[in-house]
Design a protein around this motif. Structure first.
Motif, mmCIF file in Angstrom:
data_model
loop_
_atom_site.group_PDB
_atom_site.id
_atom_site.type_symbol
_atom_site.label_atom_id
_atom_site.label_comp_id
_atom_site.label_asym_id
_atom_site.label_seq_id
_atom_site.Cartn_x
_atom_site.Cartn_y
_atom_site.Cartn_z
ATOM 1 N N HIS A 1 15.894 91.768 -5.392
ATOM 2 C CA HIS A 1 15.393 91.868 -4.018
ATOM 3 C C HIS A 1 14.540 90.641 -3.677
ATOM 4 C CE1 HIS A 1 14.114 93.761 -0.331
ATOM 5 N NE2 HIS A 1 12.854 93.529 -0.656
ATOM 6 N N SER B 1 14.759 87.668 -5.001
ATOM 7 C CA SER B 1 15.655 86.521 -4.890
ATOM 8 C C SER B 1 16.327 86.474 -3.518
ATOM 9 C CB SER B 1 16.704 86.590 -5.993
ATOM 10 O OG SER B 1 17.592 85.515 -5.898
ATOM 11 N N CYS B 2 16.775 87.613 -3.035
ATOM 12 C CA CYS B 2 17.387 87.668 -1.700
ATOM 13 C C CYS B 2 16.376 87.292 -0.628
ATOM 14 C CB CYS B 2 17.940 89.061 -1.439
ATOM 15 S SG CYS B 2 19.396 89.456 -2.415
ATOM 16 N N SER B 3 15.151 87.760 -0.773
ATOM 17 C CA SER B 3 14.111 87.440 0.206
ATOM 18 C C SER B 3 13.803 85.948 0.218
ATOM 19 C CB SER B 3 12.838 88.223 -0.097
ATOM 20 O OG SER B 3 13.062 89.603 0.037
ATOM 21 N N ASN C 1 15.889 83.537 -0.605
ATOM 22 C CA ASN C 1 17.038 82.871 0.038
ATOM 23 C C ASN C 1 16.973 83.015 1.551
ATOM 24 O OD1 ASN C 1 18.180 81.933 -2.333
ATOM 25 N ND2 ASN C 1 19.393 83.780 -2.631
ATOM 26 N N ASP C 2 16.614 84.201 2.032
ATOM 27 C CA ASP C 2 16.471 84.404 3.476
ATOM 28 C C ASP C 2 15.378 83.511 4.048
ATOM 29 O OD1 ASP C 2 18.460 86.301 3.343
ATOM 30 O OD2 ASP C 2 17.076 88.017 3.406
ATOM 31 N N LEU C 3 14.273 83.412 3.349
ATOM 32 C CA LEU C 3 13.161 82.568 3.792
ATOM 33 C C LEU C 3 13.578 81.100 3.842
ATOM 34 C CD1 LEU C 3 10.203 82.350 4.600
ATOM 35 C CD2 LEU C 3 9.632 82.249 2.170
ATOM 36 N N SER C 4 14.341 80.668 2.855
ATOM 37 C CA SER C 4 14.825 79.281 2.850
ATOM 38 C C SER C 4 15.701 79.006 4.068
ATOM 39 C CB SER C 4 15.622 79.005 1.574
ATOM 40 O OG SER C 4 14.807 79.090 0.454
ATOM 41 N N SER C 5 16.547 79.963 4.401
ATOM 42 C CA SER C 5 17.415 79.793 5.572
ATOM 43 C C SER C 5 16.598 79.691 6.855
ATOM 44 C CB SER C 5 18.381 80.966 5.687
ATOM 45 O OG SER C 5 19.222 81.026 4.569
ATOM 46 N N VAL C 6 15.595 80.514 6.978
ATOM 47 C CA VAL C 6 14.746 80.495 8.170
ATOM 48 C C VAL C 6 13.998 79.168 8.259
ATOM 49 C CG1 VAL C 6 12.707 81.536 9.231
ATOM 50 C CG2 VAL C 6 14.504 82.993 8.313
ATOM 51 N N ARG D 1 16.354 76.465 9.478
ATOM 52 C CA ARG D 1 16.619 76.585 10.915
ATOM 53 C C ARG D 1 15.426 76.109 11.731
ATOM 54 N NH1 ARG D 1 19.257 82.468 10.977
ATOM 55 N NH2 ARG D 1 17.287 82.765 9.943
#
Length: 49
Positions: free
Chosen positions: A27, A29-31, A33-38, A41
């Protein structure tokens, strides 16, 4: 029988904790990755302004 009691319980507890921690790490790790994407952007938006 005493050896099973001495080593069996810690092994069971260790396996249980490893399974719980593995789920939390997935969980996390997914968070990340999501933060990196944000963040990427947001950098794109700032550069285009």
């Amino acid at each position: 029988m005493q050896q099973v009691a001495n080593f069996g319980f810690p092994i069971v507890v260790s396996i249980y904790l490893l399974v719980r921690v593995e789920g939390r790490l997935e969980h996390l790790s997914c968070s990340i990755n999501d933060l990196s994407s944000v963040i990427l952007r947001l950098k794109e938006v700032i550069v285009h302004e």
